[in-house]
Design a protein around this motif. Structure first.
Motif, PDB file in Angstrom:
ATOM      1  N   PHE A   1      47.263  60.312  -5.880  1.00  0.00           N
ATOM      2  CA  PHE A   1      47.533  60.177  -7.307  1.00  0.00           C
ATOM      3  C   PHE A   1      47.296  58.743  -7.765  1.00  0.00           C
ATOM      4  O   PHE A   1      46.648  58.502  -8.799  1.00  0.00           O
ATOM      5  N   LEU A   2      47.811  57.783  -7.014  1.00  0.00           N
ATOM      6  CA  LEU A   2      47.660  56.382  -7.406  1.00  0.00           C
ATOM      7  C   LEU A   2      46.205  55.935  -7.319  1.00  0.00           C
ATOM      8  O   LEU A   2      45.739  55.156  -8.155  1.00  0.00           O
TER       9      LEU A   2
ATOM     10  N   LEU B   1      51.057  61.168  -3.024  1.00  0.00           N
ATOM     11  CA  LEU B   1      51.306  60.043  -3.938  1.00  0.00           C
ATOM     12  C   LEU B   1      50.166  59.041  -3.868  1.00  0.00           C
ATOM     13  O   LEU B   1      49.723  58.514  -4.905  1.00  0.00           O
TER      14      LEU B   1
ATOM     15  N   LEU C   1      53.117  55.474 -15.970  1.00  0.00           N
ATOM     16  CA  LEU C   1      52.729  56.463 -14.961  1.00  0.00           C
ATOM     17  C   LEU C   1      53.890  56.876 -14.071  1.00  0.00           C
ATOM     18  O   LEU C   1      53.746  57.785 -13.252  1.00  0.00           O
TER      19      LEU C   1
ATOM     20  N   HIS D   1      44.737  57.255 -10.572  1.00  0.00           N
ATOM     21  CA  HIS D   1      45.276  56.812 -11.856  1.00  0.00           C
ATOM     22  C   HIS D   1      45.652  55.331 -11.898  1.00  0.00           C
ATOM     23  O   HIS D   1      45.770  54.777 -12.998  1.00  0.00           O
ATOM     24  N   SER D   2      45.830  54.708 -10.759  1.00  0.00           N
ATOM     25  CA  SER D   2      46.176  53.284 -10.714  1.00  0.00           C
ATOM     26  C   SER D   2      45.612  52.671  -9.437  1.00  0.00           C
ATOM     27  O   SER D   2      46.354  52.343  -8.502  1.00  0.00           O
TER      28      SER D   2
ATOM     29  N   LEU E   1      54.127  49.836  -8.997  1.00  0.00           N
ATOM     30  CA  LEU E   1      53.363  49.722 -10.234  1.00  0.00           C
ATOM     31  C   LEU E   1      53.506  48.338 -10.845  1.00  0.00           C
ATOM     32  O   LEU E   1      52.510  47.716 -11.265  1.00  0.00           O
TER      33      LEU E   1
ATOM     34  N   ILE F   1      58.405  53.489  -6.515  1.00  0.00           N
ATOM     35  CA  ILE F   1      57.161  53.638  -7.287  1.00  0.00           C
ATOM     36  C   ILE F   1      57.110  52.615  -8.413  1.00  0.00           C
ATOM     37  O   ILE F   1      56.059  52.012  -8.679  1.00  0.00           O
TER      38      ILE F   1
ATOM     39  N   THR G   1      47.184  49.672  -7.718  1.00  0.00           N
ATOM     40  CA  THR G   1      48.442  49.939  -7.024  1.00  0.00           C
ATOM     41  C   THR G   1      48.161  50.517  -5.648  1.00  0.00           C
ATOM     42  O   THR G   1      48.787  50.125  -4.652  1.00  0.00           O
TER      43      THR G   1
ATOM     44  N   ALA H   1      53.939  60.095 -11.573  1.00  0.00           N
ATOM     45  CA  ALA H   1      53.820  59.827 -10.143  1.00  0.00           C
ATOM     46  C   ALA H   1      54.990  60.439  -9.388  1.00  0.00           C
ATOM     47  O   ALA H   1      54.819  61.034  -8.315  1.00  0.00           O
ATOM     48  N   TYR H   2      56.175  60.315  -9.964  1.00  0.00           N
ATOM     49  CA  TYR H   2      57.335  60.896  -9.291  1.00  0.00           C
ATOM     50  C   TYR H   2      57.243  62.421  -9.266  1.00  0.00           C
ATOM     51  O   TYR H   2      57.593  63.057  -8.262  1.00  0.00           O
TER      52      TYR H   2
END
Length: 237
Positions: free
Chosen positions: A33-34, A30, A89, A37-38, A80, A76, A41, A93-94
């Motif tokens: 991923f963040l 996770l 997202l 993409h973020s 965010l 999550i 966060t 994300a999940y």
């Protein structure tokens, strides 16, 4: 101890596979991923702070403790929102988390033993967790999965054990519940009137003040051996 049973209900996490390695991997996956993409966060909630946030979200939403998927999604979502990330997202994300959650590494004995057990009696998964047995790859070995999310109440509440017995068309005392947790599995099932088997892989001392398991084994292979030695277990009429 020898007694007849008609079916087995089985815990999953820390009974068929250890959960700790899964927990560590889902955090790392996770986070990756963040970070892609973020980034804001991920900067606000690196792994340790995301863990703290999860603890806080779980504590503030005790009414959802039977639904770990909802609590993970809520965690999550908080991360965010707090970081100004894109709430769009959330689903992706999940899904990254959930895909990793269903990658399990069995205890060395458990898969072969489960196959032997399922050939003897119907087996139903009764779990507070959120593993998807079809994704894991062993759904064909189970009559069904009864999760606390679907049932609405978590173990050790007697109703989840009784619901499993009803679906198995078995009296409570004809079902053996198998699991690692003293309270959630053994004590909960015993109070519900089921037979109980404690899987004690770490040589722990039994600490419940009033209840004891009918059976105690250090691995599932021993349970499969026990089933082989119980002549009445195959008579399920």
């Amino acid at each position: 101890m020898t007694f007849p049973i008609r079916a087995i209900t089985l815990d999953l996490d820390d009974t068929l596979w250890p959960f700790a390695p899964i927990g560590a991997r889902v955090e790392q996956t996770l986070d990756a991923f963040l970070r892609e993409h973020s980034p804001a966060t991920a900067d606000m909630y690196p792994i340790e702070k995301m863990r703290d946030l999860r603890t806080r979200v779980f504590a503030e939403n005790a009414h959802l403790m039977h639904d770990l998927s909802a609590l993970r999604q809520l965690t999550i979502e908080h991360a965010l929102r707090d970081s100004g990330g894109d709430l769009g997202l959330l689903d992706a994300a999940y899904e990254v988390f959930y895909a990793e959650r269903n990658k399990v590494e069995y205890y060395p004995d458990s898969l072969a033993a489960l196959e032997r057990i399922a050939a003897q009696v119907p087996v139903a998964a009764v779990t507070n967790g959120n593993a998807d047995l079809d994704r894991v790859g062993i759904g064909h070995l189970f009559a069904f999965t009864l999760g606390s999310r679907e049932h609405g109440v978590a173990k050790p509440d007697a109703s989840i054990f009784h619901a499993a017995c009803d679906r198995l068309s078995c009296a409570h005392g004809d079902v053996l519940h198998v699991g690692d947790h003293i309270e959630m599995d053994v004590a909960g099932a015993a109070r519900a009137g089921l037979r109980t088997c404690w899987i004690n892989r770490e040589d722990r001392r039994w600490e419940h003040p009033t209840l004891a398991p009918d059976l105690e084994f250090d691995m599932l292979t021993a349970l499969a051996d026990w089933l082989d030695a119980v002549p009445t277990v195959a008579d399920r009429t």
